[in-house]
Design a protein around this motif. Structure first.
Motif, PDB file in Angstrom:
ATOM      1  N   VAL A 189     -12.795 -23.994  34.662  1.00 39.28           N
ATOM      2  CA  VAL A 189     -13.588 -23.033  33.889  1.00 39.28           C
ATOM      3  C   VAL A 189     -12.904 -22.723  32.557  1.00 39.28           C
ATOM      4  N   ALA A 190     -11.590 -22.543  32.594  1.00 42.50           N
ATOM      5  CA  ALA A 190     -10.845 -22.269  31.363  1.00 42.50           C
ATOM      6  C   ALA A 190     -10.889 -23.451  30.412  1.00 42.50           C
ATOM      7  N   PHE A 192     -13.282 -25.715  30.239  1.00 41.99           N
ATOM      8  CA  PHE A 192     -14.635 -25.791  29.685  1.00 41.99           C
ATOM      9  C   PHE A 192     -14.805 -24.780  28.554  1.00 41.99           C
ATOM     10  N   ASP A 193     -14.291 -23.586  28.768  1.00 44.30           N
ATOM     11  CA  ASP A 193     -14.411 -22.552  27.756  1.00 44.30           C
ATOM     12  C   ASP A 193     -13.683 -22.964  26.474  1.00 44.30           C
ATOM     13  N   MET A 196     -15.722 -25.573  24.620  1.00 43.70           N
ATOM     14  CA  MET A 196     -16.908 -25.026  23.949  1.00 43.70           C
ATOM     15  C   MET A 196     -16.549 -24.226  22.703  1.00 43.70           C
ATOM     16  N   ASN A 197     -15.413 -23.544  22.730  1.00 48.32           N
ATOM     17  CA  ASN A 197     -15.155 -22.510  21.733  1.00 48.32           C
ATOM     18  C   ASN A 197     -13.948 -22.725  20.823  1.00 48.32           C
ATOM     19  N   ARG A 212     -21.447 -26.983  19.320  1.00 44.60           N
ATOM     20  CA  ARG A 212     -21.798 -25.998  20.346  1.00 44.60           C
ATOM     21  C   ARG A 212     -23.098 -26.365  21.047  1.00 44.60           C
ATOM     22  N   GLN A 216     -23.362 -27.573  24.985  1.00 41.54           N
ATOM     23  CA  GLN A 216     -24.092 -26.759  25.940  1.00 41.54           C
ATOM     24  C   GLN A 216     -25.071 -27.599  26.741  1.00 41.54           C
TER      25      GLN A 216
END
Length: 257
Positions: A189-190, A192-193, A196-197, A212, A216
């Protein structure tokens, strides 16, 4: 003994034995482009690059742990690395001497997004390490997808890479879990974040808004696969220590050439 490695040829996975070019979108692997991303367009291929790299982020640690555990009894020194970069995959898709004229989606030809190398001090240990890792992957439902045996190269061909030789194998790995399980860990999860960012992690040639949006689409497609078995082609380069030591000395000059 070293020359004998030219005949090292583990049996391929039957489903891909006759394939000319192993790909991530082969049915035996199952990483097809996300629905809605037209794989015949650059934009669709861009989404697909995001998708493959997200899958790799979820599975990389599992693969590194597997390889390290299997080769340790044979005194193999494992060295993991980060997954293949976004810019590198885009460049290969467009380069005439790489994937430009291949069947689309061209990013599927990146079968080394998750990769590592293992170094052995002697030939016998290397052979044992290869056999053990192949056996471990086969037990879990996967197998050998492709072998590039640098020890088979004739002198003239080997000279083009300055006689650097290694045994490289691409494995179709069934990770024994679903994509939902692989993607649900805190580390995944970290990762992926961050994908994305994080501004520093993106390809600076791709506009931020496009990055972005396409990421997504890829993330949504991966979430929709939560019940499917996690399978990916991963790569291991098996080395003998003298070749590694020589490579360290020549690497900068090799890149210049």
């Amino acid at each position: 003994d070293v020359r004998g490695l030219a005949y090292l040829a583990p049996a391929p996975l039957e489903a891909v034995a006759q394939v000319a070019h192993l790909r991530q979108d082969h049915p035996a692997v199952g990483l097809a482009p996300p629905p809605g991303a037209d794989p015949t367009t650059l934009e669709g291929e861009s989404v697909y690059i995001h998708f493959l790299r997200l899958v790799a982020l979820a599975l990389n640690e599992k693969f590194q742990t597997l390889v390290e555990r299997v080769v340790k009894p044979f005194r193999g020194k494992h060295k993991g690395c980060a997954i293949k970069g976004d810019a590198r995959m885009r460049n290969k898709a467009l380069a005439a001497d790489d994937h430009r004229y291949a069947t689309k989606p061209r990013p599927a030809l990146n079968i080394d997004i998750v990769r590592c190398c293992v170094t052995f001090d002697d030939v016998a240990s290397l052979r044992s390490g290869v056999s053990a890792l192949v056996a471990a992957v086969v037990r879990d439902g996967g197998g050998v997808g492709r072998v590039k045996n640098g020890f088979k190269l004739e002198e003239a061909e080997a000279a083009r890479s300055f006689h650097y030789r290694s045994f490289m194998v691409n494995l179709v790995v069934d990770f024994g879990c679903t994509f939902g399980e692989a993607c649900g860990t805190p580390k995944a999860v970290a990762a992926f974040d961050a994908h994305m960012n994080a501004w520093s992690a993106r390809n600076p040639n791709v506009p931020w808004g496009m990055w972005r949006r396409e990421a997504q689409v890829a993330m949504d497609a991966l979430k929709a696969m939560s019940q499917r078995r996690a399978v990916m082609v991963c790569e291991v380069q098996f080395l003998l220590r003298p070749y590694l030591e020589a490579r360290k000395e020549m690497h900068l000059l090799y890149k210049v050439v």
